[in-house]
Motif scaffolding. Structure first.
Motif, PDB file in Angstrom:
ATOM      1  N   UNK A 145       1.181  -1.583   0.063  1.00  0.00           N
ATOM      2  CA  UNK A 145       0.196  -0.239  -0.140  1.00  0.00           C
ATOM      3  C   UNK A 145       0.598   1.070  -0.006  1.00  0.00           C
ATOM      4  N   UNK A 146       0.926   2.087  -0.720  1.00  0.00           N
ATOM      5  CA  UNK A 146       1.014   3.320  -0.900  1.00  0.00           C
ATOM      6  C   UNK A 146       2.485   3.361  -2.043  1.00  0.00           C
ATOM      7  N   UNK A 147       3.326   2.538  -2.258  1.00  0.00           N
ATOM      8  CA  UNK A 147       3.700   2.258  -2.786  1.00  0.00           C
ATOM      9  C   UNK A 147       3.635   2.408  -4.935  1.00  0.00           C
ATOM     10  N   UNK A 148       4.796   3.218  -5.480  1.00  0.00           N
ATOM     11  CA  UNK A 148       4.791   3.007  -6.589  1.00  0.00           C
ATOM     12  C   UNK A 148       5.689   2.037  -7.430  1.00  0.00           C
ATOM     13  N   UNK A 149       5.657   1.181  -8.525  1.00  0.00           N
ATOM     14  CA  UNK A 149       5.945   0.485  -9.103  1.00  0.00           C
ATOM     15  C   UNK A 149       7.232   0.915 -10.291  1.00  0.00           C
ATOM     16  N   UNK A 150       8.532   0.898 -10.337  1.00  0.00           N
ATOM     17  CA  UNK A 150       9.220   1.144 -11.675  1.00  0.00           C
ATOM     18  C   UNK A 150       9.466   0.105 -12.578  1.00  0.00           C
ATOM     19  N   UNK A 186      15.871  11.386 -16.355  1.00  0.00           N
ATOM     20  CA  UNK A 186      16.905  12.109 -15.020  1.00  0.00           C
ATOM     21  C   UNK A 186      15.538  12.337 -13.360  1.00  0.00           C
ATOM     22  N   UNK A 187      14.299  13.087 -14.877  1.00  0.00           N
ATOM     23  CA  UNK A 187      13.460  14.158 -13.779  1.00  0.00           C
ATOM     24  C   UNK A 187      12.662  12.804 -13.048  1.00  0.00           C
ATOM     25  N   UNK A 188      12.316  11.901 -13.165  1.00  0.00           N
ATOM     26  CA  UNK A 188      11.909  10.932 -12.108  1.00  0.00           C
ATOM     27  C   UNK A 188      12.024   9.782 -11.398  1.00  0.00           C
ATOM     28  N   UNK A 189      13.560   9.287 -11.741  1.00  0.00           N
ATOM     29  CA  UNK A 189      14.308   9.353 -11.125  1.00  0.00           C
ATOM     30  C   UNK A 189      15.211   9.791 -10.188  1.00  0.00           C
ATOM     31  N   UNK A 190      15.033  10.924  -9.869  1.00  0.00           N
ATOM     32  CA  UNK A 190      15.406  12.088  -9.405  1.00  0.00           C
ATOM     33  C   UNK A 190      14.774  12.379  -7.954  1.00  0.00           C
ATOM     34  N   UNK A 191      13.658  13.050  -9.403  1.00  0.00           N
ATOM     35  CA  UNK A 191      12.368  13.750  -7.724  1.00  0.00           C
ATOM     36  C   UNK A 191      10.659  12.980  -7.604  1.00  0.00           C
ATOM     37  N   UNK A 192      10.901  12.365  -8.723  1.00  0.00           N
ATOM     38  CA  UNK A 192       9.136  11.598  -9.035  1.00  0.00           C
ATOM     39  C   UNK A 192       9.308   9.439  -8.112  1.00  0.00           C
ATOM     40  N   UNK A 193      10.582   8.785  -8.050  1.00  0.00           N
ATOM     41  CA  UNK A 193      10.714   7.775  -7.582  1.00  0.00           C
ATOM     42  C   UNK A 193      11.002   8.469  -6.042  1.00  0.00           C
ATOM     43  N   UNK A 207      11.205   6.656  -1.482  1.00  0.00           N
ATOM     44  CA  UNK A 207      11.441   5.497  -0.863  1.00  0.00           C
ATOM     45  C   UNK A 207      10.721   4.983  -0.607  1.00  0.00           C
ATOM     46  N   UNK A 208      11.007   3.379  -0.122  1.00  0.00           N
ATOM     47  CA  UNK A 208       9.319   2.517  -0.401  1.00  0.00           C
ATOM     48  C   UNK A 208       9.030   2.134  -1.613  1.00  0.00           C
ATOM     49  N   UNK A 209       9.080   3.245  -2.558  1.00  0.00           N
ATOM     50  CA  UNK A 209       8.718   2.415  -4.136  1.00  0.00           C
ATOM     51  C   UNK A 209       9.546   0.577  -4.220  1.00  0.00           C
ATOM     52  N   UNK A 210       8.725   0.235  -5.486  1.00  0.00           N
ATOM     53  CA  UNK A 210       9.204  -0.846  -5.736  1.00  0.00           C
ATOM     54  C   UNK A 210       9.867  -0.767  -7.241  1.00  0.00           C
ATOM     55  N   UNK A 211      10.930  -1.910  -7.377  1.00  0.00           N
ATOM     56  CA  UNK A 211      11.623  -1.464  -8.483  1.00  0.00           C
ATOM     57  C   UNK A 211      12.288  -2.936  -9.298  1.00  0.00           C
ATOM     58  N   UNK A 212      11.204  -3.015 -10.539  1.00  0.00           N
ATOM     59  CA  UNK A 212      11.862  -4.002 -11.310  1.00  0.00           C
ATOM     60  C   UNK A 212      12.799  -3.807 -12.052  1.00  0.00           C
ATOM     61  N   UNK A 213      13.610  -5.193 -12.178  1.00  0.00           N
ATOM     62  CA  UNK A 213      14.863  -4.719 -12.782  1.00  0.00           C
ATOM     63  C   UNK A 213      14.488  -5.634 -14.080  1.00  0.00           C
ATOM     64  N   UNK A 214      14.814  -5.349 -15.250  1.00  0.00           N
ATOM     65  CA  UNK A 214      13.938  -6.689 -16.389  1.00  0.00           C
ATOM     66  C   UNK A 214      15.322  -7.325 -17.106  1.00  0.00           C
ATOM     67  N   UNK A 271       7.293   4.362 -14.949  1.00  0.00           N
ATOM     68  CA  UNK A 271       6.578   4.067 -13.860  1.00  0.00           C
ATOM     69  C   UNK A 271       5.419   2.351 -13.902  1.00  0.00           C
ATOM     70  N   UNK A 272       5.636   1.608 -13.899  1.00  0.00           N
ATOM     71  CA  UNK A 272       4.386   0.920 -14.048  1.00  0.00           C
ATOM     72  C   UNK A 272       2.820   0.639 -13.526  1.00  0.00           C
TER      73      UNK A 272
END
Length: 713
Positions: free
Chosen positions: A309-314, A378-385, A387-394, A453-454
């Motif tokens: 809950x409350x997390x974004x996925x990338x 660069x902008x989403x990596x610096x500002x939108x992402x 702490x607590x978000x989930x990152x999926x490495x393809x 973002x996913x």
């Protein structure tokens, strides 16, 4: 266009025009050469610069001079490039191999082999001790993954280890039994290869749900609704997979095959072109999921499911596969994710918090490189992402190889000199030796953008939670043996395909004692992907269904019969009510099947499922007219006299279920009359009386209910 392609095109024509002064830059080969000489790439994450090309030319001139000293008589720089092409095809072995290989080698020589020499029954390896001995930095997760993996088990000749302590920590301790893996597993149910066979309509597919849930959970819920609810949950978690075989099903669909692909596999700005790539089939995919569950630590009884809950996925790539593996390896070892776009600018200052500010600064400092990704990524990596978000490495666009939780804010690493210098600290929740299919956790394929973002609705949260559940901080019970999660592949109509063609060489690997984790485990190299050490995990069970009317079990491949247990599901009239509105339903089914067995064989009988749910005469009539009689026509190849015999019709007359009339010889030559049969539009109760050979008044109309709870379907 990818930077690698730009480098080739920008230099190829110069090399063709001036072969003694210019060289065509093949990105992968020169990347490997840079790693071998200096431990890093010659190129930055940018189009080829004049300084980079000058460095390549200096290196090529030095190589040309060396070749002359060796007496090779090179003609021009094309010969120097040929040397690079041949010698730098593979990525160099850095520092004695990847950290995982060093961990395995150290554990084998320092712990396993000395313990065996002493005659010890078991040996324990503490993650922190290996980590310190190898001088690693913040790589406890890598050490744990290497020590619990199938590759090390095979090297050490052991089974799956038990472990104590929090997972992926310095105090995680693995214990290996040195007697080797036993022929019978003690950490879960034995591998099951089961085929449910019987005539049509006996509930074979219906029964697979209970069998599958029981194998996954140890028991099945009471009641069909609760059973199917649990079945759907397990399907969502990808622990149960259902497939139907047919005549065109083959090895390439089931195990792996070559599929056409266009563009780059993992980089933004795909190159044009067409190629054939090996793609795993449904069997290899579920094997990968089962093996990941078998070799990881299972969640402890006190662990709590992951809260999304409350997390974004990338989705975020970590270097180009094959040519920038060092980026991924370093990120895993040092617990961060890195972005290659954005150059050598530190974007930490608050003035770069907005998209427009980053774009303006980039274009001001790099007027010759207006590549949008340098600000759109660069902008989403610096500002939108956050702490607590989930990152999926393809891993390409259809698989993934790691999952992380973001634990730190954006930071710039000056020592990287602009090469993937933009970073965020993470906690790796899952790292995989073999990538898993993307549809395990995400709906659809990835696109080739490095970072985006996913939508949360695309993410299969139950499946994602199951995958990372074992990587909790909850200590395991000391001395406990973790039971790996069980997986089930349900193959409906298994005998409709050419089994030898579909399974190929894997027919040996599905044997009970040949499974991974068993005493006589076998592995092989797959033909298309060239994947080595492929095996079938012991926690994967196979359930097949087979319609005996479609093909007799006697015709099955002997190799298949020997590797499966067969369980017959025969017609069971006791699952039907005694009668329905005066129709003696049980006796009708029993009589029809007796006559079919006499005229053909028992494998062509009619199953009880045809009549399940028939609550009145109209429903029974519909089943007889639309299902049973057409099936009899097929069985007897339109021999209506035999169909009539099964239905109890008077010979050459009909009158109950069928009508029969005589057709005269139209030629007038005195030929014999022929019978023309047809199915009546409505059936009287008398038709069923004739069928069972019993007066209709003898059938109690009030006996419409089931005899008892034991008769329920």
């Amino acid at each position: 266009m990818p930077y690698a392609d730009i480098r080739v095109l920008a230099t190829l024509f110069q090399a063709l025009a001036r072969p003694s002064e210019a060289i065509a830059v093949n990105h992968t080969r020169f990347y490997h050469l840079g790693l071998a000489l200096w431990g890093k790439s010659i190129f930055g994450n940018n189009p080829l610069t004049a300084a980079e090309y000058e460095a390549v030319l200096d290196l090529s001139d030095s190589l040309f001079d060396a070749m002359e000293q060796w007496g090779w008589a090179p003609r021009d720089l094309w010969d120097a490039q040929g040397f690079v092409w041949v010698t730098c095809k593979e990525k160099p072995d850095m520092d004695g191999g990847r950290d995982a290989d060093r961990v395995r080698d150290h554990a084998l020589k320092t712990y396993i082999e000395p313990a065996r020499a002493r005659g010890d029954d078991r040996v324990s390896i503490r993650c922190g001790d290996v980590h310190s001995a190898l001088g690693l930095s913040a790589a406890h997760a890598n050490v744990c993954q290497a020590l619990r993996g199938q590759k090390f088990q095979k090297m050490a000749g052991t089974g799956v280890p038990t472990y104590t302590g929090p997972d992926n920590s310095s105090t995680t301790t693995f214990t290996y039994e040195l007697g080797g893996a036993s022929l019978e597993r003690t950490d879960g149910p034995a591998p099951t290869n089961l085929i449910l066979y019987g005539p049509p309509g006996t509930g074979k597919t219906y029964a697979t749900a209970a069998e599958a849930v029981k194998l996954c959970d140890g028991e099945a819920p009471d009641g069909r609704a609760a059973l199917m609810a649990r079945y759907r949950e397990l399907e969502t978690e990808k622990r149960i997979v259902f497939v139907t075989f047919h005549q065109n099903y083959d090895y390439e669909t089931f195990v792996e095959g070559l599929r056409p692909e266009t563009g780059a596999s993992d980089a933004e700005g795909a190159s044009a072109g067409f190629r054939l790539e090996p793609r795993p089939g449904i069997f290899r995919e579920i094997c990968a999921l089962a093996e990941q569950a078998r070799t990881r630590s299972a969640p402890s009884s006190g662990s709590i499911s992951y809260d999304f809950s409350g997390r974004r996925f990338w989705k975020m790539g970590q270097g180009a596969i094959g040519s920038e593996d060092d980026v991924y390896d370093a990120a895993i070892a040092n617990n961060y994710i890195a972005l290659g776009w954005g150059g050598s600018i530190d974007w930490s200052p608050e003035r770069f918090a907005s998209f427009d500010a980053i774009k303006a600064e980039w274009l001001e400092q790099n007027p010759d490189d207006p590549t949008p990704s340098n600000w759109t990524q660069t902008w989403p990596f610096r500002s939108e992402m956050k702490v607590g978000d989930i990152v999926i490495v393809p891993y390409g666009n259809t698989a993934f190889r790691a999952i992380a939780e973001v634990t730190g804010e954006y930071r710039y690493e000056p020592s990287a000199e602009g090469y993937y210098a933009h970073r965020r600290d993470v906690r790796w929740l899952l790292t995989l030796d073999e990538p898993l299919p993307l549809d395990t956790i995400v709906e659809g394929n990835f696109t080739m953008r490095t970072l985006y973002a996913l939508a949360k609705k695309r993410v299969n949260l139950p499946a994602l939670g199951r995958l990372i559940a074992g990587d909790s901080d909850t200590p395991a019970e000391t001395g406990s043996v973790a039971t790996p999660e069980q997986f089930v592949l349900v193959i409906d109509e298994i005998n409709r395909a050419n089994i030898s063609k579909v399974f190929g060489e894997l027919i040996t690997l599905i044997e009970r004692d040949k499974r991974l984790g068993m005493g006589n485990a076998l592995t092989l190299t797959l033909p298309y992907s060239k994947k080595r050490d492929f095996g079938v995990p012991a926690n994967l069970h196979i359930i097949g269904t087979m319609n005996t009317a479609d093909r007799s079990i006697a015709l099955l491949d002997t190799a298949l019969r020997r590797r499966f247990r067969f369980k017959e599901l025969a017609p069971d009239e006791t699952l039907l009510p005694q009668s329905s509105e005066g129709i003696p339903l049980r006796q009708v089914l029993r009589t029809i099947n007796d006559r079919i067995e006499y005229l053909i064989d028992r494998e062509h009988r009619v199953g009880h499922a045809f009549f399940i749910g028939c609550e009145d005469k109209d429903a029974v009539d519909a089943v007889m007219r639309d299902k049973v009689i057409p099936l009899l026509q097929e069985y007897f190849f339109e021999d209506w006299s035999r169909v009539a015999a099964v239905l109890g019709e008077p010979k050459g007359k009909g009158g109950g279920f069928l009508d029969c009339r005589k057709i005269k010889d139209p030629t007038g030559e005195g030929g014999e009359d022929r019978e023309s049969w047809s199915v009546r539009k409505t059936f009287e109760l008398d038709a069923y009386r004739r069928l069972v050979g019993k007066p209709v008044e003898d059938v109690p109309a009030e006996a419409d209910e089931l005899d008892g709870a034991e008769d329920e379907a």
